[in-house]
Design a protein around this motif. Structure first.
Motif, PDB file in Angstrom:
ATOM      1  N   LYS A  10       0.817  -1.221   0.000  1.00 13.31           N
ATOM      2  CA  LYS A  10       0.000   0.000   0.000  1.00 13.31           C
ATOM      3  C   LYS A  10       0.847   1.265   0.000  1.00 13.31           C
ATOM      4  CE  LYS A  10      -3.685  -2.486   0.296  1.00 13.31           C
ATOM      5  NZ  LYS A  10      -4.108  -3.060  -0.946  1.00 13.31           N
ATOM      6  N   ALA A  11       2.127   1.133   0.251  1.00  7.90           N
ATOM      7  CA  ALA A  11       3.017   2.291   0.308  1.00  7.90           C
ATOM      8  C   ALA A  11       3.401   2.734  -1.099  1.00  7.90           C
ATOM      9  CB  ALA A  11       4.275   1.933   1.089  1.00  7.90           C
ATOM     10  N   PRO A  12       3.668   4.027  -1.288  1.00  3.77           N
ATOM     11  CA  PRO A  12       4.170   4.495  -2.583  1.00  3.77           C
ATOM     12  C   PRO A  12       5.471   3.769  -2.920  1.00  3.77           C
ATOM     13  CG  PRO A  12       3.561   6.340  -1.198  1.00  3.77           C
ATOM     14  CD  PRO A  12       3.508   5.122  -0.336  1.00  3.77           C
ATOM     15  N   PHE A  13       5.712   3.572  -4.201  1.00  4.52           N
ATOM     16  CA  PHE A  13       6.950   2.901  -4.589  1.00  4.52           C
ATOM     17  C   PHE A  13       7.567   3.580  -5.790  1.00  4.52           C
ATOM     18  CE2 PHE A  13       3.762   0.781  -7.152  1.00  4.52           C
ATOM     19  CZ  PHE A  13       4.391   0.566  -8.369  1.00  4.52           C
ATOM     20  N   ILE A  14       8.874   3.374  -5.921  1.00  2.00           N
ATOM     21  CA  ILE A  14       9.623   3.919  -7.046  1.00  2.00           C
ATOM     22  C   ILE A  14      10.415   2.778  -7.675  1.00  2.00           C
ATOM     23  CG2 ILE A  14      11.557   4.622  -5.583  1.00  2.00           C
ATOM     24  CD1 ILE A  14      11.924   7.021  -7.488  1.00  2.00           C
ATOM     25  N   TYR A  31       5.090  -5.257 -15.425  1.00  2.87           N
ATOM     26  CA  TYR A  31       4.600  -6.328 -14.550  1.00  2.87           C
ATOM     27  C   TYR A  31       4.454  -5.812 -13.112  1.00  2.87           C
ATOM     28  CZ  TYR A  31       4.493 -10.663 -11.885  1.00  2.87           C
ATOM     29  OH  TYR A  31       4.133 -11.659 -11.018  1.00  2.87           O
ATOM     30  N   MET A  32       5.477  -5.128 -12.630  1.00  3.13           N
ATOM     31  CA  MET A  32       5.428  -4.622 -11.259  1.00  3.13           C
ATOM     32  C   MET A  32       4.308  -3.608 -11.081  1.00  3.13           C
ATOM     33  SD  MET A  32       7.615  -6.318  -9.568  1.00  3.13           S
ATOM     34  CE  MET A  32       7.947  -5.395  -8.077  1.00  3.13           C
ATOM     35  N   HIS A  33       4.133  -2.712 -12.037  1.00  2.00           N
ATOM     36  CA  HIS A  33       3.044  -1.737 -11.936  1.00  2.00           C
ATOM     37  C   HIS A  33       1.691  -2.425 -11.956  1.00  2.00           C
ATOM     38  CE1 HIS A  33       4.760   2.258 -11.760  1.00  2.00           C
ATOM     39  NE2 HIS A  33       5.748   1.810 -12.501  1.00  2.00           N
ATOM     40  N   ALA A  34       1.544  -3.446 -12.769  1.00  2.00           N
ATOM     41  CA  ALA A  34       0.267  -4.165 -12.847  1.00  2.00           C
ATOM     42  C   ALA A  34      -0.059  -4.869 -11.531  1.00  2.00           C
ATOM     43  CB  ALA A  34       0.306  -5.175 -13.990  1.00  2.00           C
ATOM     44  N   HIS A  35       0.951  -5.371 -10.851  1.00  2.00           N
ATOM     45  CA  HIS A  35       0.716  -6.148  -9.640  1.00  2.00           C
ATOM     46  C   HIS A  35       0.860  -5.343  -8.351  1.00  2.00           C
ATOM     47  CE1 HIS A  35       1.239  -9.287 -12.661  1.00  2.00           C
ATOM     48  NE2 HIS A  35       0.378  -9.929 -11.914  1.00  2.00           N
ATOM     49  N   LEU A  36       1.380  -4.143  -8.431  1.00  2.00           N
ATOM     50  CA  LEU A  36       1.480  -3.268  -7.267  1.00  2.00           C
ATOM     51  C   LEU A  36       0.392  -2.196  -7.322  1.00  2.00           C
ATOM     52  CD1 LEU A  36       5.347  -2.839  -7.071  1.00  2.00           C
ATOM     53  CD2 LEU A  36       3.909  -3.809  -5.286  1.00  2.00           C
ATOM     54  N   GLY A  38      -2.273  -1.689  -5.756  1.00  2.00           N
ATOM     55  CA  GLY A  38      -2.831  -1.203  -4.506  1.00  2.00           C
ATOM     56  C   GLY A  38      -2.067  -0.048  -3.913  1.00  2.00           C
ATOM     57  N   ALA A  39      -0.845   0.168  -4.382  1.00  2.00           N
ATOM     58  CA  ALA A  39      -0.027   1.245  -3.824  1.00  2.00           C
ATOM     59  C   ALA A  39      -0.605   2.607  -4.176  1.00  2.00           C
ATOM     60  CB  ALA A  39       1.409   1.132  -4.330  1.00  2.00           C
ATOM     61  N   SER A  73       3.002  11.216   0.072  1.00  2.00           N
ATOM     62  CA  SER A  73       2.145  10.599   1.078  1.00  2.00           C
ATOM     63  C   SER A  73       1.255   9.530   0.463  1.00  2.00           C
ATOM     64  CB  SER A  73       1.270  11.652   1.743  1.00  2.00           C
ATOM     65  OG  SER A  73       0.354  12.170   0.788  1.00  2.00           O
ATOM     66  N   GLY A  74       1.172   9.532  -0.883  1.00  2.00           N
ATOM     67  CA  GLY A  74       0.289   8.583  -1.543  1.00  2.00           C
ATOM     68  C   GLY A  74      -1.102   9.137  -1.758  1.00  2.00           C
ATOM     69  N   VAL A  75      -1.443  10.218  -1.088  1.00  2.00           N
ATOM     70  CA  VAL A  75      -2.770  10.798  -1.226  1.00  2.00           C
ATOM     71  C   VAL A  75      -2.772  11.725  -2.431  1.00  2.00           C
ATOM     72  CG1 VAL A  75      -4.502  12.248  -0.126  1.00  2.00           C
ATOM     73  CG2 VAL A  75      -3.139  10.665   1.244  1.00  2.00           C
ATOM     74  N   GLY A  76      -3.627  11.430  -3.385  1.00  2.00           N
ATOM     75  CA  GLY A  76      -3.750  12.271  -4.560  1.00  2.00           C
ATOM     76  C   GLY A  76      -2.562  12.189  -5.503  1.00  2.00           C
ATOM     77  N   CYS A  77      -1.733  11.221  -5.324  1.00  2.00           N
ATOM     78  CA  CYS A  77      -0.542  11.088  -6.166  1.00  2.00           C
ATOM     79  C   CYS A  77      -0.886  10.256  -7.396  1.00  2.00           C
ATOM     80  CB  CYS A  77       0.569  10.411  -5.370  1.00  2.00           C
ATOM     81  SG  CYS A  77       2.069  10.193  -6.308  1.00  2.00           S
ATOM     82  N   SER A  78      -0.558  10.771  -8.553  1.00  2.00           N
ATOM     83  CA  SER A  78      -0.774  10.000  -9.772  1.00  2.00           C
ATOM     84  C   SER A  78       0.504   9.249 -10.104  1.00  2.00           C
ATOM     85  CB  SER A  78      -1.158  10.921 -10.919  1.00  2.00           C
ATOM     86  OG  SER A  78      -0.124  11.852 -11.150  1.00  2.00           O
TER      87      SER A  78
END
Length: 86
Positions: A10-14, A31-36, A38-39, A73-78
Motif C-alpha cells: 500500500k506504500a508508494p513505490f519507485i 509487470y510490477m506496476h500491474a501487480h502493485l 494497490g499502492a 504521502s500517496g494521497v492524490g498522487c498520480s
C-alpha cells in the motif's frame, strides 16, 4: 511466490530500471506496476541504455530519484513516469 504478496503493498513505490538490464528484463517494470496496483502512487525512472548495476553506473540518477520516495504521502498522487537519459 512473490506475486500474490505484491497486491498487499500500500506504500508508494519507485522503480529505477535500466533498459539494458539482462538480469531482470525491462518488461518487468510493466509487470510490477500491474501487480502493485494497490499502492496507488508510484514513479518509474527509466535509465536508457543502462544495465542492472545502476549504483555503479548511474549513482547520480538513483540518488536523484530517492527524495521522491520519502516526500510523497500517496494521497492524490498520480503515477509518474520519468525518462532520464544516462
Amino acid at each position: 511466490q512473490l506475486q500474490p504478496m505484491l497486491s498487499r503493498v500500500k506504500a508508494p513505490f519507485i522503480l529505477v530500471h535500466g533498459t539494458d538490464d539482462d538480469l531482470v528484463p525491462f518488461a518487468n517494470v510493466a509487470y510490477m506496476h500491474a501487480h502493485l496496483g494497490g499502492a496507488g502512487c508510484s514513479k518509474t525512472v527509466v535509465l536508457q541504455g543502462l544495465n542492472p548495476f545502476l549504483p555503479w553506473h548511474a549513482e547520480h540518477d538513483v540518488r536523484d530519484a530517492l527524495p521522491w520516495a520519502t516526500s510523497v504521502s500517496g494521497v492524490g498522487c498520480s503515477r509518474l513516469y520519468d525518462d532520464l537519459l544516462a
